[in-house]
Enzyme design. Structure first.
Site, PDB file in Angstrom:
ATOM      1  N   GLY A 230     -41.824  12.042 -16.992  1.00 20.89           N
ATOM      2  CA  GLY A 230     -41.858  13.514 -15.947  1.00 20.89           C
ATOM      3  C   GLY A 230     -40.999  14.395 -16.512  1.00 20.89           C
ATOM      4  O   GLY A 230     -40.291  15.461 -16.171  1.00 20.89           O
ATOM      5  N   GLU A 271     -39.891   6.893 -21.320  1.00 22.83           N
ATOM      6  CA  GLU A 271     -41.502   6.817 -20.801  1.00 22.83           C
ATOM      7  C   GLU A 271     -42.111   8.438 -20.435  1.00 22.83           C
ATOM      8  O   GLU A 271     -42.797   8.516 -20.182  1.00 22.83           O
ATOM      9  CB  GLU A 271     -41.520   5.714 -20.679  1.00 22.83           C
ATOM     10  CG  GLU A 271     -42.095   5.559 -18.822  1.00 22.83           C
ATOM     11  CD  GLU A 271     -42.550   4.593 -17.877  1.00 22.83           C
ATOM     12  OE1 GLU A 271     -42.541   3.622 -18.904  1.00 22.83           O
ATOM     13  OE2 GLU A 271     -43.313   5.163 -16.450  1.00 22.83           O
ATOM     14  N   GLY A 273     -44.274  11.682 -21.668  1.00 27.78           N
ATOM     15  CA  GLY A 273     -45.264  12.184 -22.564  1.00 27.78           C
ATOM     16  C   GLY A 273     -45.194  13.379 -23.263  1.00 27.78           C
ATOM     17  O   GLY A 273     -45.456  13.772 -23.677  1.00 27.78           O
ATOM     18  N   ARG A 274     -45.765  14.317 -22.310  1.00 27.57           N
ATOM     19  CA  ARG A 274     -45.420  15.631 -22.043  1.00 27.57           C
ATOM     20  C   ARG A 274     -44.576  16.243 -22.999  1.00 27.57           C
ATOM     21  O   ARG A 274     -44.631  17.493 -23.753  1.00 27.57           O
ATOM     22  CB  ARG A 274     -45.320  16.035 -20.109  1.00 27.57           C
ATOM     23  CG  ARG A 274     -45.558  17.796 -20.908  1.00 27.57           C
ATOM     24  CD  ARG A 274     -44.561  17.663 -19.327  1.00 27.57           C
ATOM     25  NE  ARG A 274     -45.451  17.458 -17.969  1.00 27.57           N
ATOM     26  CZ  ARG A 274     -46.945  17.272 -17.094  1.00 27.57           C
ATOM     27  NH1 ARG A 274     -47.494  18.168 -17.747  1.00 27.57           N
ATOM     28  NH2 ARG A 274     -46.945  16.371 -16.370  1.00 27.57           N
ATOM     29  N   ARG A 309     -55.814  21.424 -17.204  1.00 24.85           N
ATOM     30  CA  ARG A 309     -55.249  21.280 -16.265  1.00 24.85           C
ATOM     31  C   ARG A 309     -54.922  22.651 -15.578  1.00 24.85           C
ATOM     32  O   ARG A 309     -54.993  22.677 -13.976  1.00 24.85           O
ATOM     33  CB  ARG A 309     -53.465  21.327 -17.050  1.00 24.85           C
ATOM     34  CG  ARG A 309     -52.910  19.920 -17.342  1.00 24.85           C
ATOM     35  CD  ARG A 309     -52.357  19.863 -18.374  1.00 24.85           C
ATOM     36  NE  ARG A 309     -50.885  19.563 -17.949  1.00 24.85           N
ATOM     37  CZ  ARG A 309     -49.662  21.066 -17.018  1.00 24.85           C
ATOM     38  NH1 ARG A 309     -50.359  22.508 -17.556  1.00 24.85           N
ATOM     39  NH2 ARG A 309     -49.170  21.402 -16.041  1.00 24.85           N
ATOM     40  N   TYR A 313     -54.866  21.494 -11.743  1.00 25.51           N
ATOM     41  CA  TYR A 313     -53.464  22.019 -10.898  1.00 25.51           C
ATOM     42  C   TYR A 313     -53.432  23.278 -10.441  1.00 25.51           C
ATOM     43  O   TYR A 313     -52.639  23.902 -10.504  1.00 25.51           O
ATOM     44  CB  TYR A 313     -52.508  21.289 -11.944  1.00 25.51           C
ATOM     45  CG  TYR A 313     -52.308  19.603 -12.091  1.00 25.51           C
ATOM     46  CD1 TYR A 313     -52.817  19.225 -10.638  1.00 25.51           C
ATOM     47  CD2 TYR A 313     -52.271  19.143 -13.221  1.00 25.51           C
ATOM     48  CE1 TYR A 313     -52.840  17.462 -11.795  1.00 25.51           C
ATOM     49  CE2 TYR A 313     -52.673  18.315 -13.809  1.00 25.51           C
ATOM     50  CZ  TYR A 313     -53.057  17.355 -13.113  1.00 25.51           C
ATOM     51  OH  TYR A 313     -52.953  15.967 -13.082  1.00 25.51           O
ATOM     52  N   CYS A 338     -69.682  25.140 -15.026  1.00 26.30           N
ATOM     53  CA  CYS A 338     -70.485  25.745 -13.720  1.00 26.30           C
ATOM     54  C   CYS A 338     -70.073  25.141 -12.422  1.00 26.30           C
ATOM     55  O   CYS A 338     -69.837  25.251 -11.541  1.00 26.30           O
ATOM     56  CB  CYS A 338     -72.159  24.839 -13.284  1.00 26.30           C
ATOM     57  SG  CYS A 338     -73.598  25.786 -14.317  1.00 26.30           S
ATOM     58  N   GLU A 339     -68.256  25.937 -13.119  1.00 26.19           N
ATOM     59  CA  GLU A 339     -67.705  25.507 -11.883  1.00 26.19           C
ATOM     60  C   GLU A 339     -67.000  26.975 -11.900  1.00 26.19           C
ATOM     61  O   GLU A 339     -65.910  27.179 -12.461  1.00 26.19           O
ATOM     62  CB  GLU A 339     -67.034  24.453 -11.845  1.00 26.19           C
ATOM     63  CG  GLU A 339     -67.397  23.100 -11.931  1.00 26.19           C
ATOM     64  CD  GLU A 339     -67.775  22.424 -10.263  1.00 26.19           C
ATOM     65  OE1 GLU A 339     -66.825  23.300  -9.621  1.00 26.19           O
ATOM     66  OE2 GLU A 339     -68.518  21.772 -10.255  1.00 26.19           O
TER      67      GLU A 339
HETATM   68  C1  LIG Z   1     -47.653   9.858 -16.638  1.00 18.40           C
HETATM   69  C2  LIG Z   1     -46.892   8.909 -16.828  1.00 18.40           C
HETATM   70  C3  LIG Z   1     -46.010   8.918 -17.836  1.00 18.40           C
HETATM   71  C4  LIG Z   1     -45.307  10.310 -18.553  1.00 18.40           C
HETATM   72  O1  LIG Z   1     -45.553  11.230 -17.673  1.00 18.40           O
HETATM   73  P1  LIG Z   1     -45.083  12.259 -18.862  1.00 18.40           P
HETATM   74  O2  LIG Z   1     -44.851  13.662 -17.502  1.00 18.40           O
HETATM   75  O3  LIG Z   1     -45.915  13.159 -19.739  1.00 18.40           O
HETATM   76  O4  LIG Z   1     -43.626  12.958 -18.979  1.00 18.40           O
HETATM   77  C5  LIG Z   1     -44.835   7.769 -17.793  1.00 18.40           C
HETATM   78  N1  LIG Z   1     -45.157   6.819 -16.956  1.00 18.40           N
HETATM   79  C6  LIG Z   1     -45.551   6.095 -16.271  1.00 18.40           C
HETATM   80  C7  LIG Z   1     -45.640   5.332 -15.364  1.00 18.40           C
HETATM   81  C8  LIG Z   1     -46.566   7.671 -16.305  1.00 18.40           C
HETATM   82  O5  LIG Z   1     -47.570   7.964 -15.266  1.00 18.40           O
END
Ligand SMILES: *Cc1c(COP(=O)(O)O)cnc(C)c1O
Length: 417
Positions: A230, A271, A273-274, A309, A313, A338-339
């Site tokens: 997150g 953990e 990602g983004r 995205r 969102y 078509c949206e």
């Molecule tokens: C989606 C997710 C992440 C990664 O989220 P980011 O916003 O990409 O950092 C980490 N842990 C869990 C459990 C997730 O569902």
């Protein structure tokens, strides 16, 4: 935010050649930027005894990218069988993999525990009875309920389907202990695209408090806490980047305090990602149509299948035009689905765009290609990686009609009733 100055220079130098060779549309990821962000994150947490990032595979599930993560020293956060299989295919094993699933099926547990297993992060106390074999190490996902407000994107923990409720926490670890579990982890995930580092510091503080409480109740030590993903990135030019240096410093301080009173610290896991890949990708697409009705529309050769995205969102993604600057006119940049929410940008001031112009949609390195879908029979584009040595590698081809039709082409199994 527009991609980094470094990456935009690399793009300006090379993009025409890349487009000429591969054709649009494609996502183009930047190895150098990904590595730098990874190293900065590790450095930010150098004040804790042991830190590991488990890259959230769902953000950019591509084996070439995962190998890069492995090379940086990251593990993998998986929440599906496909993600587990992909992580193992590039050689990740055991505690290099964290399985953070929810509403987990028996089959998912079977795969999670096969091939050397992984860290099981259980979403509910009842799952202890459903795990095929209770492992030596167990983590629970904690949902603090009313004790914490989730950030605005992820919503209120009281309404979230995830995790073990506060009042069940002691019972969960007690039960795990009675089943023979020897090592324990505690996880939570409360934020999404959070740009305020203090929020993540509070999360670490909360988990260390819970560790203190559970440890005292049950006389156990914790192997790790995992403060989740997150971490945010500034999608808009006016947004400030997350201050990971302060985040690392303040969390390290919390760990020092914990060590002073407990004589040890758990490891710190993240953990994200983004944050790792998001800013290091662009969707490159060509303007193919322009129409002027009540608004001016610039149509490109890509659509929501490549990037959900904005439509899903209302997310902002910065848009730039190769070799053109300025804000000559206000347009909607649209795909062909078509949206009517198939728009990459709405009422955006941009340079005057003509057919054939190369357009970059920024910050598509996470939750871009991965969230794509095939509605309207649209295929997902190819993925390219700009390597540090200046070469460009095709790391996923574009989908074809054969791919789309593959599930229709089989000998039907008919049930007579
Ligand atoms: C989606 C997710 C992440 C990664 O989220 P980011 O916003 O990409 O950092 C980490 N842990 C869990 C459990 C997730 O569902």
């Amino acid at each position: 935010m527009p991609v980094s100055k470094d990456y935009s220079e690399r793009l300006a130098q090379n993009l025409e050649k890349i487009v000429e060779h591969y054709g649009t549309p494609f996502h183009l990821y930047d190895e150098k930027g990904i590595r730098e962000t990874g190293q900065q994150l590790i450095k930010a947490f150098s004040g804790v005894d042991f830190f590991r990032e488990y890259f959230a595979v769902k953000a950019l599930p591509n084996p070439t990218i995962l190998k890069l993560m492995q090379d940086i020293g990251f593990g993998f956060d998986c929440s599906s069988i496909a993600e587990l299989v992909m992580s193992r295919q590039i050689g990740a094993r055991g505690e290099e993999i964290m399985f953070t699933s929810n509403n987990t099926s028996g089959n998912e547990f079977n795969v999670a525990e096969a091939d050397g297993g992984c860290i099981l992060n259980l979403d509910d106390i009842s799952l202890l009875d459903k795990v095929p074999e209770v492992p030596e190490l167990i983590c629970f996902r904690y949902n603090p309920g009313e004790r914490r407000t989730g950030n605005s994107i992820i919503g209120n923990p009281l309404e979230a389907k995830y995790g073990v409720a506060h009042d069940q926490l002691i019972d969960a670890y007690r039960k795990a202990k009675s089943l023979g579990v020897k090592r324990f982890g505690l996880h939570t995930m409360l934020a999404s695209n959070e740009l305020n580092h203090a929020y993540m510091v509070e999360t670490a503080r909360m988990l260390l408090d819970r560790v203190d409480w559970i440890s005292n109740e049950l006389d156990i030590k914790f192997d790790f806490i995992n403060i989740g993903g997150g971490l945010g990135i500034p999608y808009r030019p006016e947004e400030k980047p997350l201050d990971i240096v302060s985040m690392g410093k303040e969390i390290s301080e919390l760990f020092k305090v914990f060590k002073n009173s407990h004589g040890y610290t758990p490891k710190l896991y993240l953990e994200s990602g983004r944050y790792i890949t998001g800013p290091h990708g662009v969707l490159v697409t060509t303007a193919i149509n322009r129409k002027e009705i009540y608004r001016t529309y610039v149509g490109v050769d890509s659509c929501m299948s490549a990037l959900m995205r904005p439509g899903m969102y209302g997310a902002y993604h910065h848009v730039s035009v190769l070799n053109k600057d300025g804000e000559d006119e206000v347009v909607d940049v649209v795909g062909s689905l078509c949206e009517n929410n198939d728009k990459f940008a709405i009422q955006r001031p941009l340079p005057k765009i003509e057919d054939g112009d190369i357009i970059c949609i920024h910050d598509t390195g996470a939750h871009g290609q991965a969230m794509g879908f095939n509605y309207n029979g649209k295929v997902r584009p190819k993925e390219l990686l700009l390597r540090e040595d200046g070469t460009v590698q095709l790391i996923r081809r574009e989908e074809t009609l054969d791919d789309l039709f593959a599930t229709l082409d089989f000998d039907a199994d008919n049930l007579s009733l």
